[in-house]
Design a protein around this motif. Structure first.
Motif, PDB file in Angstrom:
ATOM      1  N   PHE A 128       1.043  -1.270  -0.014  1.00 47.15           N
ATOM      2  CA  PHE A 128      -0.031   0.040   0.001  1.00 47.15           C
ATOM      3  C   PHE A 128       0.931   1.117   0.085  1.00 47.15           C
ATOM      4  O   PHE A 128       1.606   1.649   0.973  1.00 47.15           O
ATOM      5  N   ARG A 129       0.953   1.901  -1.105  1.00 50.19           N
ATOM      6  CA  ARG A 129       1.845   3.040  -1.281  1.00 50.19           C
ATOM      7  C   ARG A 129       1.126   4.395  -0.545  1.00 50.19           C
ATOM      8  O   ARG A 129       0.405   5.031  -1.088  1.00 50.19           O
ATOM      9  N   THR A 130       1.446   4.629   0.653  1.00 55.52           N
ATOM     10  CA  THR A 130       0.967   5.664   1.354  1.00 55.52           C
ATOM     11  C   THR A 130       1.101   7.071   0.818  1.00 55.52           C
ATOM     12  O   THR A 130       0.503   8.063   1.190  1.00 55.52           O
ATOM     13  N   GLY A 154      11.081  -4.151  -6.951  1.00 55.32           N
ATOM     14  CA  GLY A 154      11.837  -4.595  -8.402  1.00 55.32           C
ATOM     15  C   GLY A 154      11.941  -3.234  -9.427  1.00 55.32           C
ATOM     16  O   GLY A 154      12.888  -2.960 -10.104  1.00 55.32           O
ATOM     17  N   ASN A 155      11.118  -2.298  -9.084  1.00 54.23           N
ATOM     18  CA  ASN A 155      11.196  -0.991 -10.132  1.00 54.23           C
ATOM     19  C   ASN A 155      12.680  -0.491  -9.727  1.00 54.23           C
ATOM     20  O   ASN A 155      13.287   0.128 -10.679  1.00 54.23           O
ATOM     21  N   ASP A 156      12.839  -0.091  -8.706  1.00 57.04           N
ATOM     22  CA  ASP A 156      13.843   0.610  -8.125  1.00 57.04           C
ATOM     23  C   ASP A 156      15.284  -0.244  -8.140  1.00 57.04           C
ATOM     24  O   ASP A 156      16.248  -0.060  -8.710  1.00 57.04           O
ATOM     25  N   ASP A 211      18.005   4.733 -15.375  1.00 58.19           N
ATOM     26  CA  ASP A 211      16.939   5.539 -14.788  1.00 58.19           C
ATOM     27  C   ASP A 211      15.451   4.887 -15.252  1.00 58.19           C
ATOM     28  O   ASP A 211      15.307   4.960 -16.395  1.00 58.19           O
ATOM     29  N   ARG A 212      14.575   4.608 -14.164  1.00 64.82           N
ATOM     30  CA  ARG A 212      13.231   4.104 -14.727  1.00 64.82           C
ATOM     31  C   ARG A 212      12.455   5.224 -15.235  1.00 64.82           C
ATOM     32  O   ARG A 212      11.301   4.875 -15.729  1.00 64.82           O
ATOM     33  N   GLU A 213      12.712   6.469 -15.196  1.00 61.20           N
ATOM     34  CA  GLU A 213      11.880   7.535 -15.663  1.00 61.20           C
ATOM     35  C   GLU A 213      12.616   7.968 -17.212  1.00 61.20           C
ATOM     36  O   GLU A 213      11.668   8.730 -17.606  1.00 61.20           O
TER      37      GLU A 213
HETATM   38  C1  PEP Z   1       9.628  -0.560  -6.641  1.00 64.74           C
HETATM   39  O1  PEP Z   1      10.431   0.223  -6.641  1.00 64.74           O
HETATM   40  O2  PEP Z   1       9.455  -1.680  -7.326  1.00 64.74           O
HETATM   41  C2  PEP Z   1       8.206  -0.284  -5.851  1.00 64.74           C
HETATM   42  C3  PEP Z   1       7.443  -1.251  -5.594  1.00 64.74           C
HETATM   43  O3  PEP Z   1       8.211   0.952  -5.255  1.00 64.74           O
HETATM   44  P1  PEP Z   1       7.841   2.422  -6.179  1.00 64.74           P
HETATM   45  O4  PEP Z   1       7.365   1.677  -7.543  1.00 64.74           O
HETATM   46  O5  PEP Z   1       6.688   2.915  -5.622  1.00 64.74           O
HETATM   47  O6  PEP Z   1       8.975   2.923  -6.240  1.00 64.74           O
END
Ligand code: PEP
Ligand code: MG
Length: 748
Positions: free
Chosen positions: A470-472, A628-630, A639-641
């Motif tokens: 849950f992303r607060t 996993g995203n980070d 960079d994911r962005e």
């Molecule tokens: C992630 O980094 O994989 C993750 C679930 O957090 P967020 O995407 O909110 O950074």
């Protein structure tokens, strides 16, 4: 050399207006217009070229060139002086055109006898519609006044084109907002949607183009500018307490609203005969044309500001508010240049899809669209210019493509695709109450990610066993101000109520990097993704973290509570975070609040460093969830962005899988509960690989649970595990090809 005067110009515009009012077919109207302009300007030739398609200009009417060349002469975008005017989106003149570089002689027109040339673009709000040209036999040097006068006329022609004044036979006569267009963008939220355009900021329609009394019209402009300044000052007063960036934008607005240059140009347009609103739009179009050629982002932002301000001024002048009274269509697809998370949430599930001209994969709006599971395509160039409210539109959020006013063949292919997906959804729904057990008998726990109350209804309908993440921070990002503790208590309690006993892993605030709340002061950082974010902020400035932990403890009130900390990079950081939580528990106990019946404290593994933390960390933590995203962005240093690199490295790259296996092994040795909650968990083949290497709980978007479960139930996880081991032994780069072959071999 004949000199144009204000009176000439006004007379010409009046004649054009009368033409507009006459009931004639489009071609005759255009022919008459060229005659009026040539006579009025004292030139031998006046020609109108319109775009037949985005790459081709077609001679559509002429006074002075051979009539047989009309609809025969075509130029590519950028070709000849006419094409060059279109490409540069600015006037071009020459007293000796044939000597100019790029001149292209078109024998069928008989233009060889005309020496001088003046061309101006016909454009509307950055949309290129055509080119207006005058030519003369004499080597005439067109004056600045004449250029300006022709631009004013071109503006009227652009508006007439927009209003469909020249609609007739032939593609170049098609009204610009009637053609089918396919626009590529960037996929930000998967899914397909069909519906009708709903413009977040509907375009102002200017029908009154020419003025009868320029003095009165200039007074009207000034009156509107005064009101505009007043509203900007009001906004500034309100914003003073808020964030600096917002204030800066408003300061720029105020600067433009007081800009003598801008106001003088509009006054000049009015003196030449335009109405106040047509003058605003003329300057706005010129600014938009500049926008396309300015590489500097800061300047582009300022030109955007001017564009916004012009829209406000147009609304004041025309009385057309954002609230046009129009009914939002059923199956609405929102089209906007950009949108804030609060506005998007307000539309909520009324929307079938969202298309943005700007936007970013990690923006708040994207996060909200994802939470609401609304297909979203971003970075779609010109969509707010091309689309009109009510237009039929198809949004392909999987491919990142938008079809505007599609023809029947595209619509039917798209509908087939949607029908297939609906069928698949039915199949997934039938699996809802069945476990994700592979043919080998191994069960994988599938959980869902959430961040808004709006997500919670998906918990029972998706078949998720719990909320794994849950992303607060979303509660913080969608507000204009810091939420109060009491508000957080209420929200978290409602989340737990809605979960009805299923566990919820609340992740503490992950602010920073791409997620920035407008009211929280932040230092400028050279690389925010690797900067002062998430738990780092919580440990250094614990005020907000403590308030959030208190709210979580109070919301649980006698129920189990599960908290996890984001971006833990070392075991020591986890210990400090856990200690902070324990101190808050102690404080709440002292204050007499009822405590959680059970407490689980976890860490998100999002930096490779944590995989190598001392064993004591693994023993101390109650559970680990791989973000996993980070983790992937730091593992591959991509960079994911950043669109240039974010898809460059595959999750099923063997080096990453081997690294994940290392984490699985360490958790296994220390009996630590492990799950994975990045976006990749929702991609069936990737999820299968993770299950294959022993990650036994996956948390994903609710819509992904069906497809992932369906694949796992058809697979044998032992076979998947062996397959990955073979790929590793063979020294291959990626396990994806082998896994795709495996999936293809499975029976449906
Ligand atoms: C992630 O980094 O994989 C993750 C679930 O957090 P967020 O995407 O909110 O950074
Ligand atoms: Mg993360």
């Amino acid at each position: 050399m004949p000199h144009r005067t204000e009176t000439d110009s006004r007379r010409m515009l009046r004649e054009l207006r009368d033409e507009m009012a006459s009931a004639q077919p489009g071609q005759e109207r255009l022919d008459r217009i060229t005659t009026i302009i040539a006579r009025s300007m004292g030139t031998d030739v006046c020609s109108i070229y319109l775009f037949r398609n985005p790459d081709t200009l077609e001679l559509c009417a002429t006074e002075g060139l051979r009539p047989t060349a009309v609809h025969e002469t075509r130029l590519r975008f950028g070709e000849g002086l006419v094409g060059k005017v279109a490409r540069l989106a600015r006037p071009l003149k020459s007293a000796n055109a044939p000597s100019e570089s790029g001149f292209r002689y078109m024998p069928e027109t008989g233009e060889e006898v005309f020496t001088s040339f003046l061309g101006v673009p016909v454009q509307r709000l950055g949309e290129r519609l055509g080119v207006l040209v005058v030519q003369s036999k004499e080597a005439r040097d067109y004056s600045e006044d004449e250029i300006y006068g022709l631009e004013v006329v071109a503006m009227v022609i652009a508006e007439m084109t927009e209003l469909g004044a020249f609609v007739g036979e032939g593609t170049s006569f098609a009204s610009p907002h009637k053609n089918a267009v396919t626009l590529p963008g960037v996929a930000a939220q998967e899914g397909e949607a069909e519906g009708h355009v709903w413009l977040h900021q509907p375009r102002v329609v200017v029908t009154n183009l020419v003025n009868d009394d320029s003095k009165a019209e200039i007074a009207r402009l000034h009156d509107a500018i005064d009101r505009l300044r007043g509203s900007v000052d009001d906004m500034l007063n309100i914003a003073r307490a808020g964030d600096k960036e917002h204030q800066e934008v408003l300061q720029t607005y105020r600067m433009f609203a007081n800009s003598r240059g801008w106001i003088k140009r509009m006054e000049e347009d009015i003196r030449l005969g335009l109405s106040a609103e047509a003058a605003v739009e003329k300057e706005q179009s010129a600014a938009r044309a500049r926008l396309e050629t300015v590489p500097d982002q800061y300047l582009r932002d300022r030109l955007h500001d001017l564009d916004d301000l012009s829209n406000r001024l147009l609304r004041i002048l025309t009385g057309q508010g954002v609230e046009t009274g129009a009914e939002m269509p059923e199956r609405a697809i929102l089209v906007a240049r950009n949108i804030g998370p609060g506005d998007l949430l307000e539309y909520g599930r009324k929307l079938r899809g969202v298309v943005l001209e700007e936007g970013a994969v990690g923006s708040h709006a994207t996060i909200v669209a994802r939470a609401l599971a609304i297909p979203l395509v971003i970075n779609v160039p010109r969509i707010t210019t091309d689309a009109l409210s009510g237009d039929h539109i198809l949004v392909d959020g999987t491919e990142g493509v938008v079809h505007l006013r599609p023809d029947d063949s595209i619509t039917s292919a798209f509908r087939d695709k949607m029908a297939m997906q609906a069928k698949a959804q039915e199949r997934y729904a039938s699996l809802r109450d069945k476990p994700a057990v592979g043919r080998c008998g191994t069960q994988v726990i599938l959980k869902m990610n959430a961040g808004l109350m709006a997500d919670l209804p998906s918990l029972p309908t998706s078949g998720a066993e719990a909320v794994g993440l849950f992303r607060t921070e979303l509660q913080f990002l969608i507000r204009e101000r810091m939420p109060r503790r009491s508000e957080l208590v209420a929200t978290y309690a409602r989340v737990l109520d809605a979960a009805a006993g299923k566990s919820v892993h609340f992740r503490t605030l992950d602010i920073g990097s791409d997620k920035v709340a407008p009211y929280m002061k932040r230092p400028d950082e050279p690389n925010p993704a690797m900067g002062w974010r998430a738990l780092r902020v919580g440990l250094d400035k614990p005020g907000v973290l403590r308030m959030q932990l208190q709210a979580l403890i109070r919301a649980a009130a006698g129920r189990p509570l599960s908290v996890m900390f984001p971006l833990v990079a070392t075991g020591e950081e986890f210990t400090r975070a856990r200690d902070t939580l324990m101190r808050e528990i102690e404080r709440e106990r002292r204050l007499g609040h009822s405590l959680p019946s059970k407490l689980k404290v976890g860490a998100m593994m999002e930096t490779p460093s944590l995989a190598y933390a001392p064993e004591s960390f693994f023993r101390e933590v109650d559970f680990i969830s791989i973000g996993g995203n980070d983790l992937k962005q730091f593992f591959f240093a991509a960079d994911r962005e950043n669109e240039l690199v974010r898809r460059r490295y595959d999750t099923l790259n063997v080096s990453f899988l081997t690294f994940l296996q290392k984490i699985v092994d360490r958790c296994h040795e220390t009996e630590t509960v492990l799950s994975f909650c990045g976006e990749d968990a929702g991609r069936p083949v990737d999820a299968l690989a993770m299950a294959g290497i022993g990650i036994s709980a996956l948390s994903m978007r609710p819509a992904s649970i069906g497809p992932v479960k369906s694949l796992i139930r058809r697979s044998n996880l032992n076979e998947v595990s062996e397959l990955i081991a073979r790929v590793q032994v063979r020294g291959l780069e990626s396990a994806r090809p082998a896994l795709l072959d495996y999936v293809a071999s499975l029976v449906e």
